[in-house]
Structure formats: C-alpha cells, structure tokens
Design an enzyme around this catalytic site. Structure first.
Site, PDB file in Angstrom:
ATOM      1  N   ARG A   1      -2.112  -0.010 -10.569  1.00  0.00           N
ATOM      2  CA  ARG A   1      -2.403  -0.581  -9.251  1.00  0.00           C
ATOM      3  C   ARG A   1      -3.718  -0.038  -8.698  1.00  0.00           C
ATOM      4  O   ARG A   1      -4.481  -0.758  -8.049  1.00  0.00           O
ATOM      5  CB  ARG A   1      -1.247  -0.319  -8.283  1.00  0.00           C
ATOM      6  CG  ARG A   1      -1.419  -1.040  -6.952  1.00  0.00           C
ATOM      7  CD  ARG A   1      -0.198  -0.926  -6.069  1.00  0.00           C
ATOM      8  NE  ARG A   1       0.054   0.447  -5.657  1.00  0.00           N
ATOM      9  CZ  ARG A   1       1.118   0.842  -4.969  1.00  0.00           C
ATOM     10  NH1 ARG A   1       2.039  -0.037  -4.626  1.00  0.00           N
ATOM     11  NH2 ARG A   1       1.282   2.105  -4.636  1.00  0.00           N
TER      12      ARG A   1
ATOM     13  N   LYS B   1      -4.753  -1.401  -2.016  1.00  0.00           N
ATOM     14  CA  LYS B   1      -4.416  -0.125  -1.380  1.00  0.00           C
ATOM     15  C   LYS B   1      -5.732   0.612  -1.128  1.00  0.00           C
ATOM     16  O   LYS B   1      -6.123   1.500  -1.882  1.00  0.00           O
ATOM     17  CB  LYS B   1      -3.450   0.669  -2.261  1.00  0.00           C
ATOM     18  CG  LYS B   1      -2.638   1.680  -1.472  1.00  0.00           C
ATOM     19  CD  LYS B   1      -1.411   2.130  -2.218  1.00  0.00           C
ATOM     20  CE  LYS B   1      -0.818   3.387  -1.638  1.00  0.00           C
ATOM     21  NZ  LYS B   1      -0.341   3.270  -0.260  1.00  0.00           N
TER      22      LYS B   1
ATOM     23  N   GLU C   1       5.718  -6.279   6.226  1.00  0.00           N
ATOM     24  CA  GLU C   1       6.220  -4.993   5.724  1.00  0.00           C
ATOM     25  C   GLU C   1       6.189  -4.010   6.880  1.00  0.00           C
ATOM     26  O   GLU C   1       5.940  -4.397   8.020  1.00  0.00           O
ATOM     27  CB  GLU C   1       5.366  -4.510   4.548  1.00  0.00           C
ATOM     28  CG  GLU C   1       3.880  -4.371   4.865  1.00  0.00           C
ATOM     29  CD  GLU C   1       3.033  -3.900   3.677  1.00  0.00           C
ATOM     30  OE1 GLU C   1       3.583  -3.378   2.702  1.00  0.00           O
ATOM     31  OE2 GLU C   1       1.803  -4.058   3.760  1.00  0.00           O
TER      32      GLU C   1
HETATM   33  N1  PXG Z   1       3.302  -0.895   2.022  1.00  0.00           N
HETATM   34  C1  PXG Z   1       2.250  -0.152   2.363  1.00  0.00           C
HETATM   35  C2  PXG Z   1       1.295  -0.661   3.369  1.00  0.00           C
HETATM   36  C3  PXG Z   1       2.077   1.100   1.776  1.00  0.00           C
HETATM   37  O1  PXG Z   1       1.023   1.850   2.110  1.00  0.00           O
HETATM   38  C4  PXG Z   1       4.101   0.768   0.513  1.00  0.00           C
HETATM   39  C5  PXG Z   1       4.208  -0.478   1.114  1.00  0.00           C
HETATM   40  C6  PXG Z   1       5.107   1.168  -0.517  1.00  0.00           C
HETATM   41  O2  PXG Z   1       4.539   1.112  -1.807  1.00  0.00           O
HETATM   42  P1  PXG Z   1       4.987   2.105  -2.965  1.00  0.00           P
HETATM   43  O3  PXG Z   1       4.161   1.683  -4.120  1.00  0.00           O
HETATM   44  O4  PXG Z   1       4.688   3.491  -2.509  1.00  0.00           O
HETATM   45  O5  PXG Z   1       6.419   1.888  -3.172  1.00  0.00           O
HETATM   46  C7  PXG Z   1       3.011   1.570   0.838  1.00  0.00           C
HETATM   47  C8  PXG Z   1       2.867   2.915   0.217  1.00  0.00           C
HETATM   48  C9  PXG Z   1       2.525   7.536   4.250  1.00  0.00           C
HETATM   49  C10 PXG Z   1       2.682   7.003   2.869  1.00  0.00           C
HETATM   50  O6  PXG Z   1       2.034   8.672   4.393  1.00  0.00           O
HETATM   51  C11 PXG Z   1       2.514   5.662   2.623  1.00  0.00           C
HETATM   52  C12 PXG Z   1       2.666   5.149   1.335  1.00  0.00           C
HETATM   53  C13 PXG Z   1       3.011   5.968   0.306  1.00  0.00           C
HETATM   54  C14 PXG Z   1       3.173   7.321   0.567  1.00  0.00           C
HETATM   55  C15 PXG Z   1       3.007   7.852   1.856  1.00  0.00           C
HETATM   56  O7  PXG Z   1       2.872   6.836   5.205  1.00  0.00           O
HETATM   57  N2  PXG Z   1       2.427   3.829   1.185  1.00  0.00           N
END
Ligand code: PXG
Length: 291
Positions: free
Chosen positions: A50, A149, A182
């Site tokens: 990703r 991301k 989301e």
């Molecule tokens: N949506 C968004 C906007 C994200 O940033 C996810 C979904 C979940 O994706 P994954 O691949 O992690 O299942 C994310 C991931 C934080 C933090 O500090 C945010 C994420 C990951 C770790 C910590 O808020 N974002």
C-alpha cells in the site's frame, strides 16, 4: 529508542530531518502505521504494497526495493527489542527549497520509528465507543483521493478535533454525497440481520489492511460474506452492531452515534467473535523480527 533515517540509526533526540523537507512544508509524502505482535510484524507485505501504491499515486519513487524496506522495518524493530509494538514508516518527498515544486527535491527521506500506540482507553474495547458525525466531510477523490495514505491528514485531524470538542473520541465522516465514508483513522462496519456491511472504497474509505483481514475472518470463521454498500447514518442508527477497524484501533465496538444507541448499546456477538478471531490471528502470523 533507535530511529531509522535514510539507512542510519539515531537516538530519539538526535533523530531529526530538515525544516526544508517537503513532508513538513507541504505534507508531501506517504506513510504506514504497522503493528507487531508476538515478535512478528502483522501484514507487513500488505502495508509495504500500500505504501508503494500511495507513493506511485503522488509520483514519488521510493529509493529502495520493497524487500529491502521490509528488512529495514524488521531490523529497526529488532534493534528496539520490539515484541508487541507500533511502527510508523514515513517516506517524504525529501529536502527541497521553499517552492512547492517537488522536482527540486533530490531524494525522498525514509523514516522508521518503532514505538507504542494506544488509540482508545482499554475500557472502550469492553464497553464500546460513543461517536458523533462531524461536519467535516471526507476528502472527495477528485480533490485528494482518501485511498492515498499521504502525510496530508488535516481532513482527519479536523474531524478528530470536532469529535473531541463534541465530547467523544471518534468521528463518523461522511463523503460529499452524504454517505458514510469512514472514521478518522478507522474503517467502519455494521451488522444488520446477521449480515455485515461496510462502505466501498469508492465511498471515500482507505483500503484498510484490518478491514481486509476482517472481511476474510468473517467469511472463514463466521461463514458470513461482508457486503460493500453505501451506508447512511440511518443504517448505523438502526444496526444491530457496529465496529471500527484499523491498525491502531484493531477492532473496537461502536455503541452510540449522535445520541442514538446502536443495537443493545453493548458490544455485539459478531463483533466480539471477530475481536477474538483477530487476536488469535495476530498471534499466529507475521513477518519475523530479526537483525
Ligand atoms: N482509514 C484511515 C483514514 C486511516 O488512516 C484506516 C482507515 C485503517 O487502515 P488500516 O490499514 O490501519 O487497517 C486508517 C489507518 C492513528 C492511527 O494514530 C491511524 C491509522 C493507523 C494507525 C494509527 O489515528 N490509520
């Protein structure tokens, strides 16, 4: 802590990058948040894939092969004696001048931090999260695709501020059409009549790695297919269960939205089964941490 910057390791206080780095000046870069469980890095290949996809979308060429980058992540964990932890992998456009033009940046900067994270207090995993819908809409794909991301997280930060100012820890973000996209750093799922639903990526959600794991666990462990469909707030209000997924969040129940109690107001059966299956999976597989 030993922090990786461009192939070298630095003590926490000495780990610095230039104020001319376009990651700082413009949010010009990409990142991944990755977890390690039980001496292994969970879904590392998927996170790396990703990262390269995000980099490709912003025309940033990561100056290292995916295999070498995975080894660098693993080595950083090993040097920091990580057993269970959280890894932040950041690739910025690099050192440039004060102009926007990314082509003045000679070489991307790669940073790897192996630390810890706790997004929500542990009692929220037992009792469930209270959420509100916030006025800040998720970025439309035609402006900045939320599937990237990128280091430009102001859209999510503003939603997080609105949630916290509103007295809760998490925000439901809608897209500009009014459908659920989301949360600020998590994907959203609901359970209704024994079926599981989640917004499609096209609704403005990140292609979450945990989201994909949950889709597979639901199919394999619960024998339930997850349907990707446009959801409204009404669908969440009237759902039997709701939960959020993310690397930081893992799987956390959502029990209230905008003052409406979801289902029984307690974490649901399907949610709890998925939480258990997820925990078991994280203990079993992953990319080994080694020097
Ligand atoms: N949506 C968004 C906007 C994200 O940033 C996810 C979904 C979940 O994706 P994954 O691949 O992690 O299942 C994310 C991931 C934080 C933090 O500090 C945010 C994420 C990951 C770790 C910590 O808020 N974002």
């Amino acid at each position: 802590m030993k922090i990786y910057i461009d192939g070298k390791y630095y003590a926490e206080k000495a780990a610095k990058i230039s104020v001319f780095d376009h990651g700082l000046l413009y949010g010009d870069g990409v990142f991944e948040g990755i977890r390690a469980y039980n001496h292994r890095i969970f879904k590392l290949e998927e996170h790396i894939a990703r990262l390269y996809d995000s980099a490709k979308a912003i025309l940033l060429e990561i100056p290292m092969s995916p295999t070498r980058l995975m080894r660098a992540v693993s080595r950083t964990c090993w040097l920091n004696r990580v057993r269970d932890g959280y890894i932040r992998l950041v690739v910025t456009r690099g050192f440039g001048n004060l102009g926007l033009n990314p082509f003045n940046c000679k070489r991307p900067t790669i940073v790897i931090i192996a630390g810890k994270i706790e997004l929500y207090p542990p009692r929220m995993y037992r009792r469930g999260l209270d959420m509100i819908t916030v006025p800040t809409a998720r970025m439309p794909p035609s402006a900045l695709n939320p599937a990237i991301k990128s280091l430009n997280y102001l859209n999510n930060v503003l939603a997080k501020i609105e949630a916290i100012r509103g007295g809760v820890l998490e925000a439901v973000m809608l897209n500009t059409q009014g459908y659920v996209a989301e949360c600020t750093g998590d994907n959203l799922f609901i359970v209704h009549g024994g079926q599981i639903f989640t917004p499609p990526i096209s609704a403005g959600a990140l292609r979450g790695i945990t989201r994909q794991v949950v889709i597979e666990l639901a199919r394999e462990h619960l024998g339930v297919e997850v349907q990707e469909s446009n959801l409204t707030r009404h669908d969440i209000f009237t759902a039997d269960e709701c939960f959020l997924t993310g690397t930081g969040a893992e799987i956390i129940p959502g029990v209230k939205l905008d003052g409406r109690v979801i289902g029984t107001g307690k974490p649901g059966e399907i949610t709890r089964r998925l939480m258990r299956a997820f925990r078991d999976l994280t203990m079993q597989e992953g990319y080994p941490i080694r020097p």
